[in-house]
Every structure is written in C-alpha cells, then in structure tokens.
Design a protein around this motif. Structure first.
Motif, PDB file in Angstrom:
ATOM      1  N   UNK A  84      66.968  13.131  72.213  1.00 47.27           N
ATOM      2  CA  UNK A  84      66.724  12.083  71.222  1.00 47.27           C
ATOM      3  C   UNK A  84      66.060  12.632  69.961  1.00 47.27           C
ATOM      4  N   UNK A 118      75.697  10.910  71.219  1.00 45.98           N
ATOM      5  CA  UNK A 118      76.178  10.721  72.588  1.00 45.98           C
ATOM      6  C   UNK A 118      75.822  11.891  73.507  1.00 45.98           C
ATOM      7  N   UNK A 143      73.010  13.954  80.540  1.00 45.35           N
ATOM      8  CA  UNK A 143      72.237  13.300  81.594  1.00 45.35           C
ATOM      9  C   UNK A 143      73.092  13.169  82.864  1.00 45.35           C
ATOM     10  N   UNK A 185      65.642   2.176  76.681  1.00 38.55           N
ATOM     11  CA  UNK A 185      65.064   1.434  75.566  1.00 38.55           C
ATOM     12  C   UNK A 185      66.170   1.179  74.550  1.00 38.55           C
ATOM     13  N   UNK A 210      62.286  12.172  82.166  1.00 38.96           N
ATOM     14  CA  UNK A 210      62.182  11.719  80.784  1.00 38.96           C
ATOM     15  C   UNK A 210      60.896  10.923  80.621  1.00 38.96           C
ATOM     16  N   UNK A 260      63.163  10.491  75.710  1.00 37.73           N
ATOM     17  CA  UNK A 260      64.460  10.483  76.373  1.00 37.73           C
ATOM     18  C   UNK A 260      65.246  11.768  76.037  1.00 37.73           C
ATOM     19  N   UNK A 261      66.195  12.109  76.886  1.00 35.40           N
ATOM     20  CA  UNK A 261      66.982  13.331  76.720  1.00 35.40           C
ATOM     21  C   UNK A 261      67.732  13.318  75.383  1.00 35.40           C
ATOM     22  N   UNK A 307      71.977   4.687  70.405  1.00 35.15           N
ATOM     23  CA  UNK A 307      72.614   5.993  70.266  1.00 35.15           C
ATOM     24  C   UNK A 307      73.816   6.122  71.196  1.00 35.15           C
ATOM     25  N   UNK A 308      73.719   5.555  72.365  1.00 31.20           N
ATOM     26  CA  UNK A 308      74.775   5.777  73.355  1.00 31.20           C
ATOM     27  C   UNK A 308      75.946   4.817  73.221  1.00 31.20           C
ATOM     28  N   UNK A 309      75.779   3.751  72.429  1.00 27.06           N
ATOM     29  CA  UNK A 309      76.870   2.776  72.317  1.00 27.06           C
ATOM     30  C   UNK A 309      77.277   2.492  70.877  1.00 27.06           C
ATOM     31  N   UNK A 344      73.054  13.169  74.746  1.00 24.06           N
ATOM     32  CA  UNK A 344      72.133  12.942  75.862  1.00 24.06           C
ATOM     33  C   UNK A 344      72.797  12.243  77.028  1.00 24.06           C
ATOM     34  N   UNK A 345      73.674  11.322  76.687  1.00 20.76           N
ATOM     35  CA  UNK A 345      74.327  10.550  77.746  1.00 20.76           C
ATOM     36  C   UNK A 345      75.201  11.454  78.615  1.00 20.76           C
ATOM     37  N   UNK A 353      73.831   4.166  82.975  1.00 15.46           N
ATOM     38  CA  UNK A 353      73.743   5.637  82.934  1.00 15.46           C
ATOM     39  C   UNK A 353      72.391   6.095  82.415  1.00 15.46           C
ATOM     40  N   UNK A 395      67.690   4.244  72.548  1.00 11.88           N
ATOM     41  CA  UNK A 395      68.587   5.111  73.303  1.00 11.88           C
ATOM     42  C   UNK A 395      69.923   4.385  73.512  1.00 11.88           C
TER      43      UNK A 395
END
Lengths: 374, 475
Positions: A39, A149, A155, B403, A167, A36-37, B409-411, A151-152, B399, B406
């Motif tokens: 990571x 954050x 993206x 998995x 990805x 994934x981007x 990491x994003x939340x 990558x989010x 968004x 990820x």
C-alpha cells in the motif's frame, strides 16, 4: 514461541517477492508490515514497465522484470491488468534530442531494444502525439501494470505458498538471541527467525539502525496524477528524454501522468501534500506531448515515496557483519524490476546461485564508516 | 501568479459559510469566501437564476436574501464561480475561476461545505430517469424544472414531502411517496422538532398540498428495483423493518417516468480529510465528521468546520454554527479575548442547541439504515463511475481488503470523478460489516483535487520554456 526460517520486514514489491520465492523454495516464511500489503510505493506508483527511464546498468534486470510482469498468470496468478505495448521516448528540443540519442545508445548497449525514430514515424505509431516532437526513441518492450492491484495478487499467492502474512503489525526493533533474530512488535508479539530480510523502502534506513548499521537513504516524494475516463487519446507509454514524464492510458480510459515531479513529504509523515506548481508543470508536459489531454479532467493526485541511495544504485544482498541478515531496496524504477530482484535475493537465501549479480551495500557502508572516522 | 492573503478563508457560501464570513468580516478579519456557484446561497438557499428574481417570496428566498445582503455589506471578499482544488499546509489555496487559476492564502480556514446526498444502491438505480432527491430539489427550486410528468418520490427525510409538494405545485403528478420511515418515526420527529413551529407549519403546508392532490404515502417501504418498460420506469418496492431490511413477500409495483430517491445526507469531509484532521463516526448526524469542539475547532490549529459539514443539524442551525466558528477564529487569531469570546458565543450556543433539535430530528428520519443494502444484488453497480459491482466488492473483501482504501485500490471503487462521494457509504457499510463496524473500515484518504478540474483550466496557455522541468533523472 516457534522459530521461523525467514522473517521479511516490509510487504512492498521487494519484500513480498522475496517472501513468495523463499516460501515456494521451502522456507517457513513470515512477512510482516505495519500497513496492508503493497500500500505504499508498490501500490501507488505509476505501474510503468518502461526501459526508457531505467538506469542503463539496470537494463538487464528491468528486462527480466518486464518478462515476469507480462507473464504473471504463469508464476503469480491474479490479475494486475498488465498491458504490453511499445514505449516512445520524446525530445522536444535539439538539446533533448542529443540527450535522447546518448541515453538510448547507453541503454541499447545494455540490451534494451531501443531504436531512434523520426517524428513522422513516432506519430504513425502514436497518432495522439503532438507535432512538436523533434526526435523519438522506440522500444518494443514497454507497458504498464495496475500497480494498485499488486497487493491483492501477491496476497493470494503468498497465502497459497503457505507464507504467513502479518498486515498491520509494526516491528519496533530487532533483538538477537544467539544467531537468531527476534522482531519485537508493538502489539506485544515477538517473531523469532533464523534469517532476516529488511525490505522497508524509504524506511530501510531506520530498520538498518535496529542492527546498528548506518546507511543514509534519500526520500523522493513522487507526485502522480490521474484523469477521468476519456475516449482513447493514446496507446503507447510516452516518456521524455530527461525522464521527467511518464504517460499512459489504461484500458478503462483513465490517463496516468507521472515522471517523478516532487511533492512535499518525508519519512516520518509520509506523503504530505502535492505541490500545485509541480502538478501543473507535469500536466503541461503531458499536454505538450499529447495535446488531446487538455480536454479531460484531473480526478486525483497522490504521492509515493521512493528510496534512493547516495549513488542511486540498488542495495540488495547480505548485510555486512551480520550473518543471515539481508536487505533489498532503493532500486531505481523498482516496481518494474521488483519481482526479479526479489527472486534473485530469494535464490541467494535458498543457497542457489543468483542468475545475475546482486548489489551488496558494502560500497556505501565503507564511505559512511570513513566519514564517521573523520 | 500573485497570491492574495487573508486572515480567514471560508469554503462554501451556504448558510453556515455566509454567516461565518459576515461575522468574521464584521469583527475586522480580512475574510474570503470561496464557492463554486455563481451566487451565494448554498443548496438550501440557492439563488435562482437572475431572470427568475422578480417572482416568488417564499421563506427560503427571504432568509437566503437576508444572509446574502448581510454578506454583501460585511466587507468579506467573494470568490464565486471558483473551483477550489488544492489546499496546502498553512492554508494556501489553489482554485480555478473566471480568468484562470487563482492562488490565495489564509491564516485560518473555515470549512462550510455542507453535505452530499446518500443513495444506497439497488438494482436499476443507475437507470436514466432515476435522480437524487437533493438533485430534484435543485431542479425544482432553482431551475423550476419538473423531473417528470409522473413522479415517484422515495427514500427518507423531510426532502420527501418537500420534493413531492414542489413537484405537485409545478404541475407534475406524484404517483406515490415511498418512505423508509413509519408514521411513528414522523410523530416522534415532530415532537423532537417542536422547537421550530415555523418549520413544522411549512411542513404541514406541504402535507396539505399532497393530501389535496391525493398523493399516496407508502410508509416503511423501500424501492428495491427499477427497470425500464415501454411506458417508462417500473418500480418495485418492498416493506422494510426499522433497519431498512426488505421483507420478502410484500412486493408492490408502481410505474412512473421519473424516480427521485435519496437516503439522507452525509457531511462533506473532503477538506478536513485532505488536511489530516481527526474524524469520528457519528451515525446520528450523518456519519463520518471532523472531530470538533462546540465552536467548531478541529484538532488542526486554525481549522474550523461549521454547519452540516460538521454533522447534520439543518439549515436553521447552520448560520449560528457559522457565527460560532467565526468567533472562535477571531479569538484564536488574537482579535478577541476569552471573556468576550464567551460573552458573545454563549447566546449563540444556546440558540443553536434549540434549533438544532429540529434539524437533528429530521436527520434522524433519514438516518442510515444498513439493512437497505440487502437490496443490492451481486450484479448491482455500487460505483457508477468505474462500473464496480457488489460482487467485485464482496470478492475483494473475501481476498483480504480490511479497510475502504485497500478496497478502493483493489476494485477501483471510488477512483472515478465522484471521488467516492456516491459509493462511499455503501462501501463503508459493506467493509464495515466484515471488520466490526464503520469506524474499523475507516474513511477515504483525502486527495487533491478536491473536485475534478479540467486540465485546460490548470495548464492554460504556455510555451515549452514555461514548463519548469526539473533536472534530468540519473542515467
């Protein structure tokens, strides 16, 4: 198979930044990563935006990076929890004080707004500091980002700029077809492109081998540790003179401890395991600087792989002897300056004059070639 | 710090770990058992505090005491009150315990870490007064404490009648049992579990006590909301279908001052994830488990898992699984030939299969019912450590989080002190629903420390010169 203008291999901060600016500059861009981007290192680093740990020669770049990170709403969108706050670099012994004076002077000479301050002044700025500080350096340009954050935000920006993001696709090699590059992916797809950027972090060395280029890249296995949420214990970014500590408390109350203490791992297996002595050493240093930390708990430790060239300076620019192929990586404190470095390389690819010099890899390839001759 | 070496280190002193360590020590292995608790026993056979010891002689106490006595006589070394926080390749172990940090090493490692309770979030589940069924069991069994005067017991599985009966016995009033399962689920579980008439008889005893106390049993229902009123907790329930989906128009309310709720048990995989063992998703035994053979061997050489940590089979099967894994270790370390391994393990394999039927039937009652997550509204907290709501998780999936790592990491979901133990099931389900299943959603990457550790315990007392600061970074 249609041919794209630009293929970027590696969706970390470097690759994603190049791809974003290239796509915005009008190139049809494909960004591919086996995971994934952002990571790997770009998503798991300490998010430190300090100049106190930056190599002196890279200070002007890091300052531009700092400006970009503190204005992400204007050019990236998304939320990376960037906080601008002063940075304090500490010395606990006379020897470290001498080191701090010399290093601060060198960074100041490159433009960093760093001033030496007394221990009393340092504690006024950061009341959480221990009494053991003998000298401190203050920098108004410091802060931190929530690296996880990254990558989010990237993206969303990449998709908005019409870049294609692949990805979970592993590139196994590069073939040539005339002047074009064809990436052979292990899912059977082939991506054909006019131009190629390799941005593989510590995996840049095997990527360059696809093109027959040999450039050794050292793998640093950096340990990081984070505490549970706790009441405010500090408000600045704290580092020490020799660069082996970075310490900051995020808005949610967790305290992140880093500084490049080494864990175990390698290029093939990634980060394998923490070294407990090094976690304890890093935490002792952190508690030496901010004693209140002793009262909190360690919740998580992890590893991030950092790439370093033989001279510990970046490699950004054209790959010698292969037209339209570029590389970017091995930037010390690379997360902080990444968005700027990516923009510089994108400018070169787009035919614009980069506003600062790049870091051609020729200097390192020459040495390798000579070594091979001996 | 001196490192002490052993042939086998057993993590967890529950029924599987106690039996494994006893067998290994008796077979001549230098054996270490590590547990956080001050006495061996685990959750099911948790030893009560010393001052309670003279009283009570229930079956759990008797079995637990037998396992404890055998362990004490086996010659295995016990490291109790030890918080294990790191395990390295080659099975080096770092723990903090009485007297500070401790280091051990072992040629083989046996994981007997049991399970974690699954609680699928619903609005109000973080309200004070709402506790887990397993936590309620500990309060009642070990500490003799009743969670409230008027209690609702909800969720699924055999802990429902157990907690309700113990609460009644301790003088509490149980306002209702709210059970996800339907009577037919219980009937088929009892038929599958008939291999253990002794355990069924104990269950019947709980039911008698509940009937005498006239405790209402609401079948095929779920708690979908909890709010606080002047009188205490106001609990909303809805009827559910077999997948746990709440059915509109079936609301029934009930008041209480405590809600004990649990949706089953999930095998604890922290250690096997940290050590990079292969895992498989097996919902029928609780979810993600290390992929082990019949004796408990993982794909990592000399790493074994026994008991509910390898898939929920219940406390009766756990000691047998522990003995089997210990035999495998004794063999793999060259102390037992293949013929003797087979001769000694075969009877245990057969017995375990028999008793595991009961445990698996009970686990089946408390199987994961995905539809239950429909009760979680957008503003329902999923990760209570980091205050992450369902809307934030759904947003991250929208968004592009594909998995659970990820998504983490994003939340920040799963980054807090529970290290994802509490929210992992809900997150796996929410991501899995969008990417084709739990197996595709993956499982949390294993990280040290295995449990949160106080910095004070890790750093201890020291001078600046004691810190082995590496060479300065380049300028």
């Amino acid at each position: 198979m249609s041919c794209t203008d630009l293929l970027v291999v590696g969706a970390g901060i470097m690759g994603a930044s190049v791809a974003l600016h290239a796509a915005r500059g009008g190139l049809r861009t494909v960004l591919v990563d086996r995971g994934p981007i952002c990571r790997e290192a770009s998503g798991v680093n300490a998010g430190t935006l300090t100049l106190h740990m930056t190599r002196a020669a890279l200070i002007p770049y890091a300052m531009e990076g700092w400006r970009l990170w503190t204005t992400t709403r204007d050019w990236l969108g998304g939320e990376i929890d960037v906080v601008a706050t002063p940075g304090l670099c500490l010395a606990f012994t006379d020897e470290e004080a001498a080191l701090l004076e010399a290093r601060s002077a060198a960074r100041r000479a490159e433009g960093a707004p760093i001033e030496l301050v007394s221990p009393t002044e340092a504690r006024r700025i950061e009341p959480g500091l221990s009494e053991r500080v003998v000298l401190a350096a203050h920098c108004s340009m410091d802060g931190h980002a929530g690296a996880y954050l990254t990558g989010r935000a990237y993206r969303c920006a990449l998709l908005e700029a019409d870049a294609a993001l692949c990805e979970g696709v592993t590139v196994a090699g590069i073939e040539r077809s005339g002047s074009r590059f064809i990436a052979l992916c292990n899912d059977g797809t082939r991506i054909e492109a006019e131009r190629l950027v390799l941005a593989g972090g510590v995996w840049l060395e095997p990527m360059l081998a696809w093109l027959g280029v040999r450039l050794p890249i050292k793998v640093l296995v950096n340990q990081l540790a984070v505490t549970e949420r706790c009441p405010p214990v500090m408000r600045t970014v704290v580092t020490i003179a020799n660069g082996l500590l970075s310490l900051k408390q995020f808005a949610n109350g967790t305290v992140l401890v880093g500084g490049g203490w080494q864990g175990r791992g390698d290029r093939e297996r990634g980060g394998v395991e923490l070294i407990p002595e090094n976690i304890v050493g890093n935490l002792r240093l952190a508690c030496w600087a901010v004693p209140q930390l002793r009262r909190t708990r360690l919740v998580r430790g992890w590893l991030g792989l950092e790439a370093e060239t033989a001279d510990a300076m970046p490699i950004i620019g054209p790959i010698p002897g292969i037209e339209n192929a570029y590389l970017i990586g091995s930037v010390h404190s690379g997360y902080a300056s990444g968005p700027y470095m990516g923009q510089l390389l994108a400018d070169l690819i787009l035919g614009r004059e980069p506003e600062r010099p790049l870091f051609p890899p020729d200097r390192l390839l020459g040495a390798v070639a000579e070594e091979a001759l001996c | 710090m001196a490192e002490r070496s052993f042939d086998l280190a057993v993590i967890g002193a529950g029924p599987a770990g106690m039996a494994a360590a006893t067998s290994a020590a008796e077979a001549g292995l230098r054996t270490l058992v590590i547990d956080e608790a001050p006495r061996p026993g685990g959750q099911v056979y948790r030893a009560p505090p010393a001052e309670f010891l003279p009283q009570g002689t229930d079956a759990d106490r008797r079995i637990g005491d037998e396992l404890r006595t055998a362990l004490a006589e086996s010659g295995a070394e016990l490291a109790l009150d030890h918080r294990l926080w790191w395990i390295g390749e080659g099975f080096e172990l770092a723990a903090v315990g009485p007297g500070g940090p401790h280091r051990f090493s072992a040629r083989a490692l046996l994981v007997a870490t049991g399970t974690t309770e699954r609680i699928l979030p619903f609005p109000g589940w973080t309200t004070p007064g709402v506790i887990g069924l397993a936590a309620a069991t500990i309060l009642l069994k070990a500490d003799g404490v009743v969670p409230g005067e008027r209690v609702v017991v909800a969720g699924a599985g055999p802990l429902l009648p157990l907690v309700a009966a113990k609460a009644v016995a301790a003088g509490a009033s149980v306002a209702a049992i709210v059970d996800l399962a339907r009577p037919s689920d219980w009937a088929s579980a009892v038929i599958r579990g008939r291999s253990r008439p002794d355990l069924l008889a104990r269950g019947a005893g709980w039911l008698r006590r509940l009937a005498m106390a006239r405790v209402p049993w609401w079948s095929a229902r779920a708690v979908v909301n909890v709010s606080t009123t002047a009188e205490g907790l106001s609990i909303d329930t809805l009827a559910v279908n077999a997948d746990g989906e709440p059915q509109p128009g079936t609301r029934r309310k009930i008041g209480a001052d405590a809600l004990c709720i649990g949706h089953g048990l999930v095998p604890s995989t922290e250690v096997t994830r940290l050590l990079g063992a292969a895992h498989v998703f097996r919902p029928e035994v609780g979810g993600w488990v290390a992929d082990v053979d019949e004796l408990g061997r993982t794909n990592v050489p000399h790493l074994y898992v026994a008991g509910d940590a390898a898939g929920v089979e219940g406390a009766a099967a756990a000691p047998l699984a522990g003995r089997l894994a210990a035999l495998a270790a004794v063999h793999d370390l060259g102390r037992l030939d293949a013929t003797h391994l087979a001769r000694r393990s075969d009877p245990f394999v057969a017995r375990r299969r028999g008793v595991a039927r009961f445990g698996k039937a009970m686990a089946g009652l408390a199987r994961l019912r995905s539809g239950l997550l429909d009760a979680a509204t957008p503003d329902t907290i999923i990760c209570r450590c980091e205050d992450v709501t369902r809307a934030e998780i759904d947003g991250a999936i929208d968004t592009g989080a594909r998995d659970v790592n990820q998504l983490k990491a994003w939340t920040r979901c799963g980054m807090g002190p529970c290290q994802g133990r509490m929210c992992g099931e809900a997150v796996g389900e929410l991501v899995g629903a969008q990417v084709g299943g739990r197996a595709q959603a993956g499982l949390w990457t294993g990280r040290a420390p295995l449990r949160p550790v106080p910095l004070e315990d890790l750093v201890g007392g020291y001078d600046y010169a004691d810190i082995p600061i590496p060479q300065a970074a380049p300028l």
